[in-house]
Design an enzyme around this catalytic site. Structure first.
Site, mmCIF file in Angstrom:
data_model
loop_
_atom_site.group_PDB
_atom_site.id
_atom_site.type_symbol
_atom_site.label_atom_id
_atom_site.label_comp_id
_atom_site.label_asym_id
_atom_site.label_seq_id
_atom_site.Cartn_x
_atom_site.Cartn_y
_atom_site.Cartn_z
ATOM 1 N N ASP A 57 -25.977 12.889 18.249
ATOM 2 C CA ASP A 57 -24.696 13.584 18.115
ATOM 3 C C ASP A 57 -24.907 15.095 18.079
ATOM 4 O OD1 ASP A 57 -25.787 13.696 15.595
ATOM 5 O OD2 ASP A 57 -24.038 12.877 14.547
ATOM 6 N N SER A 58 -26.195 15.526 18.155
ATOM 7 C CA SER A 58 -26.490 16.945 18.391
ATOM 8 C C SER A 58 -25.916 17.387 19.732
ATOM 9 C CB SER A 58 -28.000 17.190 18.348
ATOM 10 O OG SER A 58 -28.678 16.268 19.168
ATOM 11 N N ASP A 96 -26.492 7.673 18.719
ATOM 12 C CA ASP A 96 -25.900 7.996 17.410
ATOM 13 C C ASP A 96 -24.463 7.498 17.340
ATOM 14 O OD1 ASP A 96 -27.575 9.259 15.585
ATOM 15 O OD2 ASP A 96 -27.362 11.217 16.548
ATOM 16 N N LYS A 126 -27.916 4.451 15.982
ATOM 17 C CA LYS A 126 -28.442 5.111 14.785
ATOM 18 C C LYS A 126 -27.257 5.549 13.944
ATOM 19 C CE LYS A 126 -30.461 9.475 14.854
ATOM 20 N NZ LYS A 126 -29.586 10.269 13.945
ATOM 21 N N GLU A 195 -35.387 13.447 8.170
ATOM 22 C CA GLU A 195 -35.135 14.818 8.629
ATOM 23 C C GLU A 195 -35.265 15.815 7.481
ATOM 24 O OE1 GLU A 195 -31.679 15.352 11.120
ATOM 25 O OE2 GLU A 195 -31.850 17.543 11.035
HETATM 26 O O1 KIV Z 1 -28.468 14.115 16.742
HETATM 27 C C1 KIV Z 1 -29.698 14.307 16.768
HETATM 28 O O2 KIV Z 1 -30.231 14.992 17.666
HETATM 29 C C2 KIV Z 1 -30.509 13.731 15.710
HETATM 30 C C3 KIV Z 1 -31.955 14.125 15.651
HETATM 31 C C4 KIV Z 1 -32.100 15.502 15.182
HETATM 32 C C5 KIV Z 1 -32.746 13.175 14.854
HETATM 33 O O3 KIV Z 1 -30.023 12.988 14.920
#
Ligand code: KIV
Length: 277
Positions: A57-58, A96, A126, A195
């Site tokens: 979700d980044s 995510d 996730k 994290e």
């Molecule tokens: O959303 C993401 O990129 C993440 C990673 C930083 C683990 O959850």
């Protein structure tokens, strides 16, 4: 400049599975995970041999320019996941569940997870959180969907934390994290992202679990590492936490290439006769 051994490009396209990750932990082989949000990049990363591609979700930050991960929707995540899944032959694709798509109740969470699996063809989901999400994790797994957990700095809770500082430095939070990790393993998670927590704590948690841990800002003793691809490749330049290592400076590569293109256009040096019909 340091020299390093370059991993051979993948010729063997045997799929990475949740079981393979378990085997890698048992054999002491570190797991390499990166984020991906689009077809073209995912294809390059997959062919380079990355084990796990996380449609994180980044994407909310690096693709859409939001300040936090909170605004991205389930529909957006499914779109990004579809693009990545189309590109991938080998890596395990984990997606995510975005903020608001699973916290309400476990039924809502299951419906979100099913959409990700069905509409995008993802291999796993996730979600963030510890004890509080255990019933949700159990319910999703009951439907046959593998779940990766995420503890420590969980960016969907940024407004509760109020800061992106290292988590679990104090003993109370560290103890809760140890407990959460065990509960998530018992609930059936196949792996955990840790994290931004102290390396010593991550090492301890990693040793206490039979499932792999994937660290980001959690030291070298996790079973694997993950970075946001845009950070690792130097596409982002204004995000500089200690845990990011820049493996390339693509911002500069792109700037140089684009400036060369602009100059060629201005000079009528592009296209040449050979590039014309
Ligand atoms: O959303 C993401 O990129 C993440 C990673 C930083 C683990 O959850």
């Amino acid at each position: 400049m340091s020299t390093r051994t370059v991993a051979a490009p993948v010729v063997d396209v045997k799929r990475v599975t949740t079981q393979s990750l378990q085997e890698m932990k048992a054999a002491g082989i570190p797991i390499a995970m990166l984020t991906a949000y689009d077809y073209t990049t995912a294809r390059i990363l997959d062919r380079a041999g990355v084990d796990v591609l996380l449609v994180g979700d980044s994407a909310s930050n690096v693709m859409a320019g939001h300040e936090t991960t909170l605004p991205i929707t389930l529909d957006h995540m499914i779109y990004h996941a579809q693009c990545v899944v189309r590109a991938v032959q080998r890596a395990l694709v984990v997606v995510d569940l975005p903020f608001g798509s699973y916290q309400g109740n476990s039924k809502e969470a299951l419906i979100s997870a099913i959409r990700v699996m069905k509409e995008a063809g993802a291999h796993a989901v996730k979600l963030e959180g510890g004890e509080a999400v255990v019933p949700t994790v159990e319910r999703i797994i009951t439907a046959g969907i593998p779940v990766m957990g995420h503890l420590g700095l969980t960016p969907q809770s940024i407004y509760r934390f109020g800061t992106y500082k290292v988590r679990a430095r104090d003993e109370q939070e560290a103890e809760q994290l140890r407990r959460d990790a065990l509960l998530l393993q018992q609930a059936g998670c196949f792996a955990l992202v840790l994290e931004k927590i102290p390396a010593v704590l991550a090492a301890e948690v990693t040793a206490s679990l039979s499932i792999p841990t994937i660290g980001i800002g959690a030291g070298v003793h996790c079973d694997g590492q993950v970075l946001v691809t845009h950070d690792a490749l130097g596409l982002t330049t204004d995000f500089n936490p200690r845990f990011v290592r820049r493996y390339a400076r693509l911002d500069q590569v792109i700037t140089d290439a684009v400036q060369a293109y602009i100059q060629d256009v201005r000079d009528r040096a592009f296209p040449s006769d050979e590039e014309s019909y």
